[in-house]
Design a protein around this motif. Structure first.
Motif, PDB file in Angstrom:
ATOM      1  N   PRO A  70       6.953  -0.215  -5.097  1.00  0.00           N
ATOM      2  CA  PRO A  70       6.580   0.774  -4.085  1.00  0.00           C
ATOM      3  C   PRO A  70       7.797   1.462  -3.487  1.00  0.00           C
ATOM      4  O   PRO A  70       8.872   0.890  -3.413  1.00  0.00           O
ATOM      5  N   ARG A 113       6.248   9.394   0.306  1.00  0.00           N
ATOM      6  CA  ARG A 113       5.661  10.239  -0.736  1.00  0.00           C
ATOM      7  C   ARG A 113       6.717  11.217  -1.276  1.00  0.00           C
ATOM      8  O   ARG A 113       6.749  11.494  -2.468  1.00  0.00           O
ATOM      9  N   ASN A 150       0.811  -1.215   0.000  1.00  0.00           N
ATOM     10  CA  ASN A 150       0.000   0.000   0.000  1.00  0.00           C
ATOM     11  C   ASN A 150       0.845   1.267   0.000  1.00  0.00           C
ATOM     12  O   ASN A 150       0.318   2.360   0.104  1.00  0.00           O
ATOM     13  N   ARG A 179       4.103   1.132 -13.289  1.00  0.00           N
ATOM     14  CA  ARG A 179       4.410   1.934 -12.100  1.00  0.00           C
ATOM     15  C   ARG A 179       5.830   1.675 -11.622  1.00  0.00           C
ATOM     16  O   ARG A 179       6.377   0.606 -11.849  1.00  0.00           O
ATOM     17  N   THR A 226       0.906   7.759  -6.735  1.00  0.00           N
ATOM     18  CA  THR A 226      -0.283   7.045  -6.272  1.00  0.00           C
ATOM     19  C   THR A 226      -0.032   6.526  -4.860  1.00  0.00           C
ATOM     20  O   THR A 226       1.100   6.331  -4.458  1.00  0.00           O
ATOM     21  N   GLY A 227      -1.074   6.290  -4.127  1.00  0.00           N
ATOM     22  CA  GLY A 227      -0.938   5.724  -2.782  1.00  0.00           C
ATOM     23  C   GLY A 227      -0.935   6.802  -1.720  1.00  0.00           C
ATOM     24  O   GLY A 227      -1.328   7.934  -1.944  1.00  0.00           O
ATOM     25  N   ARG A 228      -0.455   6.432  -0.555  1.00  0.00           N
ATOM     26  CA  ARG A 228      -0.500   7.302   0.618  1.00  0.00           C
ATOM     27  C   ARG A 228       0.072   8.648   0.384  1.00  0.00           C
ATOM     28  O   ARG A 228       0.973   9.093  -0.006  1.00  0.00           O
ATOM     29  N   VAL A 261       3.495   4.162  -1.491  1.00  0.00           N
ATOM     30  CA  VAL A 261       3.359   5.013  -2.678  1.00  0.00           C
ATOM     31  C   VAL A 261       4.158   4.463  -3.852  1.00  0.00           C
ATOM     32  O   VAL A 261       5.181   3.804  -3.680  1.00  0.00           O
ATOM     33  N   SER A 262       3.644   4.737  -5.037  1.00  0.00           N
ATOM     34  CA  SER A 262       4.293   4.394  -6.294  1.00  0.00           C
ATOM     35  C   SER A 262       4.127   5.580  -7.226  1.00  0.00           C
ATOM     36  O   SER A 262       3.374   6.503  -6.943  1.00  0.00           O
TER      37      SER A 262
END
Length: 82
Positions: free
Chosen positions: A55, A59, A7, A52, A80-82, A9-10
């Protein structure tokens, strides 16, 4: 750079409906040293292949990678993500 958290960020680099194009982009990024991977998603009944990078640990790092990808010629990478 990488994290084991799925989960995390990517940076999404491209999303295309053509598998061969997606594989070519994935190979190009991998050869350039990016930890790239492919995911799929159905959008309006059509399979989309998302390429992508990640991960990533944070951020902030993802933002830095996105900026580097822009300098490398990718038009609109986004975090994308958190």
């Amino acid at each position: 750079m990488l994290t084991g958290d799925p989960n995390a960020v990517s940076v999404q680099v491209v999303a295309v409906p053509d598998l061969r194009q997606a594989q070519a982009e994935l190979e190009k990024l991998t050869r350039a040293g990016y930890p790239a991977h492919m995911t799929t998603r159905t959008v309006n009944g059509k399979e989309m292949y998302r390429i992508r990078v990640g991960p990533l640990r944070s951020r902030q790092l993802a933002e830095e990678v996105a900026a580097r990808l822009k300098r490398d010629g990718y038009a609109s990478p986004w975090v994308t993500g958190r």
